[in-house]
Write a protein that holds these residues in place. Structure first.
Motif, short mmCIF file in Angstrom:
data_model
loop_
_atom_site.label_atom_id
_atom_site.label_comp_id
_atom_site.label_asym_id
_atom_site.label_seq_id
_atom_site.Cartn_x
_atom_site.Cartn_y
_atom_site.Cartn_z
N GLN A 83 27.07 42.57 28.51
CA GLN A 83 27.70 41.27 28.21
C GLN A 83 27.82 40.42 29.47
O GLN A 83 27.51 39.24 29.48
CB GLN A 83 29.10 41.50 27.62
CG GLN A 83 29.10 41.96 26.17
CD GLN A 83 30.51 42.30 25.70
OE1 GLN A 83 31.13 43.18 26.27
NE2 GLN A 83 30.99 41.59 24.71
N LEU A 84 28.28 41.09 30.56
CA LEU A 84 28.45 40.35 31.81
C LEU A 84 27.12 39.81 32.30
O LEU A 84 27.02 38.68 32.79
CB LEU A 84 29.08 41.25 32.87
CG LEU A 84 30.60 41.45 32.79
CD1 LEU A 84 31.05 42.41 33.88
CD2 LEU A 84 31.33 40.10 32.94
N GLY A 85 26.09 40.62 32.18
CA GLY A 85 24.75 40.21 32.63
C GLY A 85 24.30 38.97 31.89
O GLY A 85 23.80 38.00 32.49
N GLU A 86 24.51 38.96 30.60
CA GLU A 86 24.09 37.79 29.81
C GLU A 86 24.91 36.56 30.18
O GLU A 86 24.40 35.44 30.22
CB GLU A 86 24.26 38.10 28.32
CG GLU A 86 23.15 39.02 27.79
CD GLU A 86 23.40 39.46 26.35
OE1 GLU A 86 22.95 40.55 26.01
OE2 GLU A 86 24.06 38.70 25.60
N LEU A 87 26.18 36.80 30.43
CA LEU A 87 27.06 35.69 30.84
C LEU A 87 26.52 35.06 32.13
O LEU A 87 26.45 33.84 32.28
CB LEU A 87 28.48 36.22 31.05
CG LEU A 87 29.53 35.18 31.36
CD1 LEU A 87 29.96 34.46 30.08
CD2 LEU A 87 30.75 35.81 32.02
N ILE A 88 26.13 35.95 33.05
CA ILE A 88 25.60 35.47 34.32
C ILE A 88 24.29 34.70 34.11
O ILE A 88 24.06 33.66 34.71
CB ILE A 88 25.45 36.65 35.29
CG1 ILE A 88 26.85 37.01 35.83
CG2 ILE A 88 24.50 36.34 36.44
CD1 ILE A 88 27.03 38.42 36.24
N ASP A 89 23.47 35.20 33.21
CA ASP A 89 22.22 34.48 32.91
C ASP A 89 22.52 33.08 32.37
O ASP A 89 21.84 32.11 32.71
CB ASP A 89 21.40 35.27 31.87
CG ASP A 89 20.90 36.58 32.44
OD1 ASP A 89 20.87 36.71 33.70
OD2 ASP A 89 20.55 37.48 31.65
N MET A 90 23.54 32.99 31.53
CA MET A 90 23.89 31.68 30.97
C MET A 90 24.41 30.74 32.04
O MET A 90 24.18 29.54 32.00
CB MET A 90 24.93 31.85 29.85
CG MET A 90 24.35 32.50 28.59
SD MET A 90 25.60 32.83 27.35
CE MET A 90 25.84 31.18 26.67
N LEU A 91 25.12 31.30 33.00
CA LEU A 91 25.59 30.47 34.12
C LEU A 91 24.40 29.98 34.93
O LEU A 91 24.32 28.82 35.33
CB LEU A 91 26.52 31.28 35.03
CG LEU A 91 27.99 31.36 34.59
CD1 LEU A 91 28.70 32.49 35.32
CD2 LEU A 91 28.71 30.03 34.85
N GLU A 92 23.46 30.89 35.15
CA GLU A 92 22.30 30.52 35.98
C GLU A 92 21.45 29.47 35.30
O GLU A 92 20.87 28.61 35.95
CB GLU A 92 21.47 31.77 36.31
CG GLU A 92 22.20 32.68 37.30
CD GLU A 92 21.26 33.55 38.12
OE1 GLU A 92 20.64 32.98 39.04
OE2 GLU A 92 21.15 34.76 37.87
N SER A 93 21.36 29.52 33.98
CA SER A 93 20.54 28.54 33.27
C SER A 93 21.36 27.31 32.87
O SER A 93 20.91 26.48 32.09
CB SER A 93 19.93 29.19 32.02
OG SER A 93 20.98 29.52 31.14
N HIS A 94 22.56 27.24 33.39
CA HIS A 94 23.47 26.12 33.14
C HIS A 94 23.85 25.98 31.68
O HIS A 94 24.31 24.94 31.24
CB HIS A 94 22.87 24.79 33.64
CG HIS A 94 22.55 24.83 35.10
ND1 HIS A 94 23.53 24.96 36.06
CD2 HIS A 94 21.37 24.80 35.76
CE1 HIS A 94 22.96 25.00 37.26
NE2 HIS A 94 21.64 24.91 37.10
N GLU A 95 23.67 27.02 30.92
CA GLU A 95 24.15 26.97 29.54
C GLU A 95 25.66 27.01 29.50
O GLU A 95 26.29 26.63 28.53
CB GLU A 95 23.60 28.17 28.74
CG GLU A 95 22.17 28.00 28.30
CD GLU A 95 21.71 29.24 27.56
OE1 GLU A 95 21.89 29.31 26.33
OE2 GLU A 95 21.18 30.16 28.24
N LEU A 96 26.23 27.60 30.52
CA LEU A 96 27.70 27.65 30.63
C LEU A 96 28.11 27.09 31.98
O LEU A 96 27.43 27.30 32.98
CB LEU A 96 28.20 29.08 30.53
CG LEU A 96 28.23 29.77 29.17
CD1 LEU A 96 28.68 31.21 29.35
CD2 LEU A 96 29.17 29.05 28.21
#
Lengths: 492, 530
Positions: B423-436
């Protein structure tokens, strides 16, 4: 004296096979005799009659079923410093008067598993500290050969009860312990074979320690053959005693013939010491001559540290005693004094009440020697001298195969003469010839060779290098056959 | 960056401290006496008893199980029954050797056991078997990081020398009831294997001592030779403390016995140093004594001590052979094989920190924080290993700042955090892609605490995704600029009041519930207002 008790273990065992003797009957008969004779000898701290009769019944059943164990039906006694499950083990001390172990000493366990039957626990000097079998809460044991039981001879010690139980025919073999001569000394006075093995061949697990680095279980029997048979039964590595030799033990067989031409026997001149009686000296000399006549080479040698041995022994003994005896505090087991004002007071009173003066003296001295300021001066120095004593043997065994010496300096002293001396001096004289072997850890065997003018046994000692048991037993057997001491029992 | 880290250092330690807050009612040390105490130097040496994690005891073969029924794990030897002899547990030797190797100690090919005599009711034999003359291992050293939570000083590394490591028996436990005048004895602990680690007095204050203990715990955890459960007494710290003036010989030391927690080590030593300073400044004399750390009153108090110096009457243990080790690596013999234990050593904490610094280019401070907490480190490893392209810096930021905050907020220990590394990994991916945005990520984190859905699903369901689409952003910006207030602000901006741009951005932020990509908004506004 019953004819039966002059049989060897093998002979008796054969009679069981032939069904000419039943173990159970023999046991019952023996007990009736023990109860009669023990009144004057005072051999036992506890008799295990019910247990023995039950075990004898089991032996009888196995014999009938053709499932006989090697020692089935053979009666044995055990010195009361070996732990025996459910049988009190007192060390002849008030401290352990109420102590009943939950486990068996390994050496006794092996005897029991081989079918041997315990008749009782034998008397000793308190915790093995003595050489007369007189300092016991059960009173002194008396020598079987005493001319007059009202003015008895001592039976030697500390395994005096064990030696007497064999001499009196109460059992075929007894387990003793030997720290400075405690098996060989009473064996010598009581006219039985006494064997101290190489340190590490017999497990000390369950032997209540006196001096761990010198203690070995000892074996007392009427004959060399019996002694060897018992030894072969109980020897070998024990994972519960880290100091046992790890190598699997191969039972020893007597040599068919001793190669006398290549046998070198050393006669250490230091053993011809002050206090050695002319009778013992004569027996010793004659035996040396006899071996020479049979082709052996006799070498007079010198072992200069022999006389230091007893002093070293005294210091090391007291140090280990002070340490080993710290456990007797009345908390987990044993005597507990009636003083609950504080833990310290409880300890002090328990120990003051529980030990005799000999034990207390040794604890005091040992604690003194172990103090930081005294450690080097006494303990460490004693260890160094112990090494010198041991080196004496190593050097001697480069030139000779065996040593022949007296076991004790005289025949058994009269009790009322013996008690005139302090325990320390008693031991210094009594252990003179036996104690060096404990310093070096080497095997040693004592065999009775004749009766003195007082009709008391005189014995000689053979010592050999570590693991020389085969030569030791074979030579002892040769001597035994030639002196025929056993015939003295027949005459009684 | 650094500021954030320091702020969260406190969070980190708060978390660690939270378990112990029951006892932390009052603080004695908030008001340090302001004396001219800085002329004193303090010298600290630690002696640490670590129970070896083993199935059975050191010499008796009885079970070594914590919290068993009273007196149920007692061999005959443990009760001092006469005739029983000690048999050395090989596993304990292996654990001792492993520990010594992890601390770079010189292993002694031959070591020996001694008896140390004293009378005590929970010591049934009247002596403890230990290694006084020839211990298992000698000289070693350890370099460990020191981070002080209270002040914001920079972390630094400290070196401490190890004097020796010895194997010995633990004692039983006594419980004294002074009113009933009885003592109860539990021998379950009697004979449990201990390693005593004796350190040279190379430390200067309580924080260094606590950091050393912390590092040891990390090492023990990785080599699995001690459970380090200080609350169970598996790791016990004695501290020798003395103070002296610069240029003068070392002062008389006191010994603080059996400190039972990492923070306790820091606090007890700090207290003792201050106490000694006050005594000395007041003209008093420090006496060589044993003191006890009272974690409730936060003071050290003298223990009812033996009046005379104990003479333990050491003697070689005659029932144990000298302990020989296999140093040459031959596999044939029965001895404990030092070389094969050396080979089996895992990467130690310093190695893990080096990896974070060298491979992932993280700062030293970050590396220390991550490695100091095995749970954080595991998260980091799992997240980065499942996708090596993820930014290590972003991962550690999220772990150290956001995850810990979320745990604190939910009053949950990190060990029990329900959020998975996936879950954390995906969260970080979303931050990196500016989705979050970071703010939205915090909302998602909080939500993940309660359900196991992926951050994508949570963000979608709650409409928390960041608005990053350029067209949409242009639309929103134009709308705001076109409003009445927007037009006013436009005029002000064009009149040269460039700061008004932030106010416009703020309005856009509010309008979108903080969901819009603010960097893009700023760019868009600048473009639209050209």
């Amino acid at each position: 004296m019953s004819r039966l008790t002059t049989l060897s273990i093998k002979q008796l065992s054969r009679k069981f096979d032939e069904k000419s003797i039943c173990p159970k009957e023999l046991t019952i008969k023996t007990f009736s005799r023990i109860k009669e004779d023990n009144k004057k000898l005072n051999v036992f701290t506890a008799l295990t009659e019910d247990h023995a009769i039950r075990k004898a019944g089991e032996s009888a059943m196995r014999i009938n079923d053709g499932k006989k164990l090697p020692l089935d039906g053979i009666l044995v006694s055990v010195k009361d410093n070996f732990c025996t499950k459910s049988v009190p083990t007192t060390c002849a001390s008030k401290m352990l008067k109420n102590f009943t172990p939950t486990y068996n000493a390994t050496v006794y366990d092996k005897l029991e598993k081989a079918g041997a039957i315990l008749v009782g626990k034998t008397n000793l000097d308190e915790f093995g500290m003595g050489s007369g079998c007189i300092d016991s809460i059960f009173g002194s044991s008396k020598n079987f050969w005493s001319e007059d039981y009202n003015n008895p001879r001592i039976c030697g010690g500390s395994s005096g009860g064990s030696a007497t139980s064999v001499a009196a025919g109460f059992c075929m073999a007894s387990l003793g312990s030997d720290t400075g001569g405690s098996t060989r000394n009473p064996a010598s006075y009581c006219g039985v074979v006494g064997f101290k093995p190489t340190y590490g061949l017999l497990s000390r697990h369950g032997l209540i320690p006196l001096v761990n680095s010198m203690d070995v279980p000892g074996i007392l029997t009427k004959s060399v053959d019996d002694c060897l048979q018992i030894f072969n039964t109980i020897a070998g590595p024990d994972k519960l005693d880290s100091t046992t030799i790890k190598k699997p033990f191969n039972p020893i067989e007597l040599l068919k013939q001793i190669d006398f031409k290549n046998l070198k026997v050393g006669i250490p001149r230091e053993y011809n010491c002050e206090g050695l009686t002319s009778e013992v000296l004569e027996a010793w000399t004659k035996m040396a001559d006899f071996l020479e006549e049979n082709g052996a080479q006799i070498h007079e040698i010198s072992m200069p540290y022999t006389t230091s041995s007893i002093f070293v022994y005294s210091i090391l003994n007291q140090c280990e005693v002070s340490s080993n005896f710290s456990r007797y505090d009345g908390i987990e087991y044993g005597h507990r004094a009636d003083d609950e004002t504080s833990t310290e007071n409880l300890y002090a009173k328990t120990r003051a009440e529980g030990f005799n003066n000999v034990v207390k003296n040794r604890i005091f001295a040992g604690n003194y020697f172990l103090l930081r300021k005294n450690y080097d001066k006494y303990f460490l120095k004693a260890l160094k001298v112990r090494r010198l004593v041991s080196d004496d043997f190593s050097k001697a065994f480069k030139n000779v195969d065996l040593l022949l010496t007296p076991t004790t300096l005289s025949d058994a002293p009269l009790l009322n003469e013996f008690v005139k001396n302090h325990n320390r001096d008693q031991c210094a004289v009594q252990d003179f010839c036996t104690c060096p072997a404990n310093m070096a850890g080497i095997p040693s065997i004592t065999i009775p060779v004749k009766l003195s003018s007082n009709k008391l046994p005189i014995s000689l000692q053979l010592m050999g290098p570590n693991f020389s048991e085969q030569l030791l037993f074979s030579t002892a057997k040769f001597i035994e056959d030639s002196v025929d001491f056993l015939s003295n029992y027949h005459k009684m | 960056m650094f500021g954030i880290i320091q702020l969260n250092l406190c969070k980190l330690f708060n978390r660690n401290l939270r378990i112990k807050t029951i006892n932390n009612g009052h603080k004695t040390f908030s008001t340090k006496p302001k004396l001219k105490a800085n002329v004193f130097k303090s010298v600290i040496g630690l002696e640490i008893h670590a129970q070896i994690l083993s199935e059975s005891k050191l010499f008796s073969g009885a079970k070594n199980t914590f919290a068993s029924e009273i007196n149920s794990c007692v061999g005959l030897l443990d009760a001092g029954i006469p005739g029983c002899l000690p048999v050395l547990n090989k596993r304990c030797v292996e654990a001792g050797v492993k520990t010594a190797l992890a601390l770079s100690c010189a292993i002694n090919e031959v070591s020996m056991f001694d008896r140390k005599h004293y009378f005590y009711s929970d010591l049934p034999s009247g002596y403890q078997i230990t290694q006084q003359r020839a211990p298992l291992a000698g000289k070693g050293s350890l370099i460990f990081p020191v981070i002080t939570p209270a002040n914001n000083s920079k972390p630094y590394y400290k070196a401490v020398r190890i004097h020796q490591i010895q194997l010995e028996q633990d004692s039983g436990k006594s419980l004294h009831d002074d009113e009933l005048k009885i003592s109860l004895i539990d021998l379950n602990r009697a004979g449990i294997p201990l390693m005593e680690l004796v350190f040279e007095p190379d430390l200067e204050d309580g924080e260094e001592a606590a950091a050393l203990v912390k590092e040891l715990i990390l090492i023990f955890n990785s080599i699995e030779t001690c459970s380090c459960k200080m609350e169970e007494g598996a790791l016990r710290v004695d501290a020798n403390v003395s103070i002296h003036k610069e240029g003068e010989p070392l002062g008389v030391r006191t010994e603080i016995k059996n400190i039972g927690s990492v923070r306790g080590v820091a606090q007890a030593i700090a207290y003792e140093i201050e106490r000694q300073k006050i005594v000395k400044i007041g003209g008093g004399v420090i006496i060589n004594e044993t003191r006890q750390w009272d974690a409730i009153s936060k003071t050290t108090i003298p223990m009812r001590d033996k009046e005379v110096v104990q003479d333990y009457r050491y003697m070689p243990e005659p029932n144990l052979l000298p302990l020989h080790l296999n140093m040459n690596g031959n596999e044939s013999d029965e001895l404990v094989n030092v070389k094969s234990i050396q080979k089996s050593l895992p990467v130690l904490p310093q190695g893990l920190r080096d990896e974070l610094i060298n491979k992932y280019k993280l700062s030293e401070t970050t590396a220390i924080i991550i490695v100091n907490d095995p749970v954080l480190h595991k998260y980091f490893q799992d997240i980065i290993n499942s996708n090596q392209l993820r930014s290590p810096k972003l991962i550690t930021n999220i772990l150290i700042n956001e995850l810990l905050t979320t745990c604190n907020k939910n009053k949950t220990d990190l060990e029990k955090c329900p959020i998975s590394a996936k879950q954390l990994g995906e969260l970080i991916d979303m931050l990196e892609s500016h989705e979050l945005s970071l703010n939205l990520a915090k909302l998602v984190l909080q939500e993940m605490f309660h359900n196991q859905k992926s951050p994508q699903v949570i963000a979608t369901e709650n409409d928390w995704k960041q608005i990053s689409d350029d067209k949409e952003i242009r639309k929103i910006c134009e709308k705001v600029l076109g409003s009445e207030s927007g037009q006013k602000m436009q005029q002000q901006y064009k009149a040269g009041k460039s700061k008004i741009l932030l106010a416009i951005a703020g309005e856009i932020k509010n309008k979108t519930n903080n969901r819009i990509n603010m960097a893009k908004v700023m760019d868009m506004l600048k473009e639209l207002l050209k």
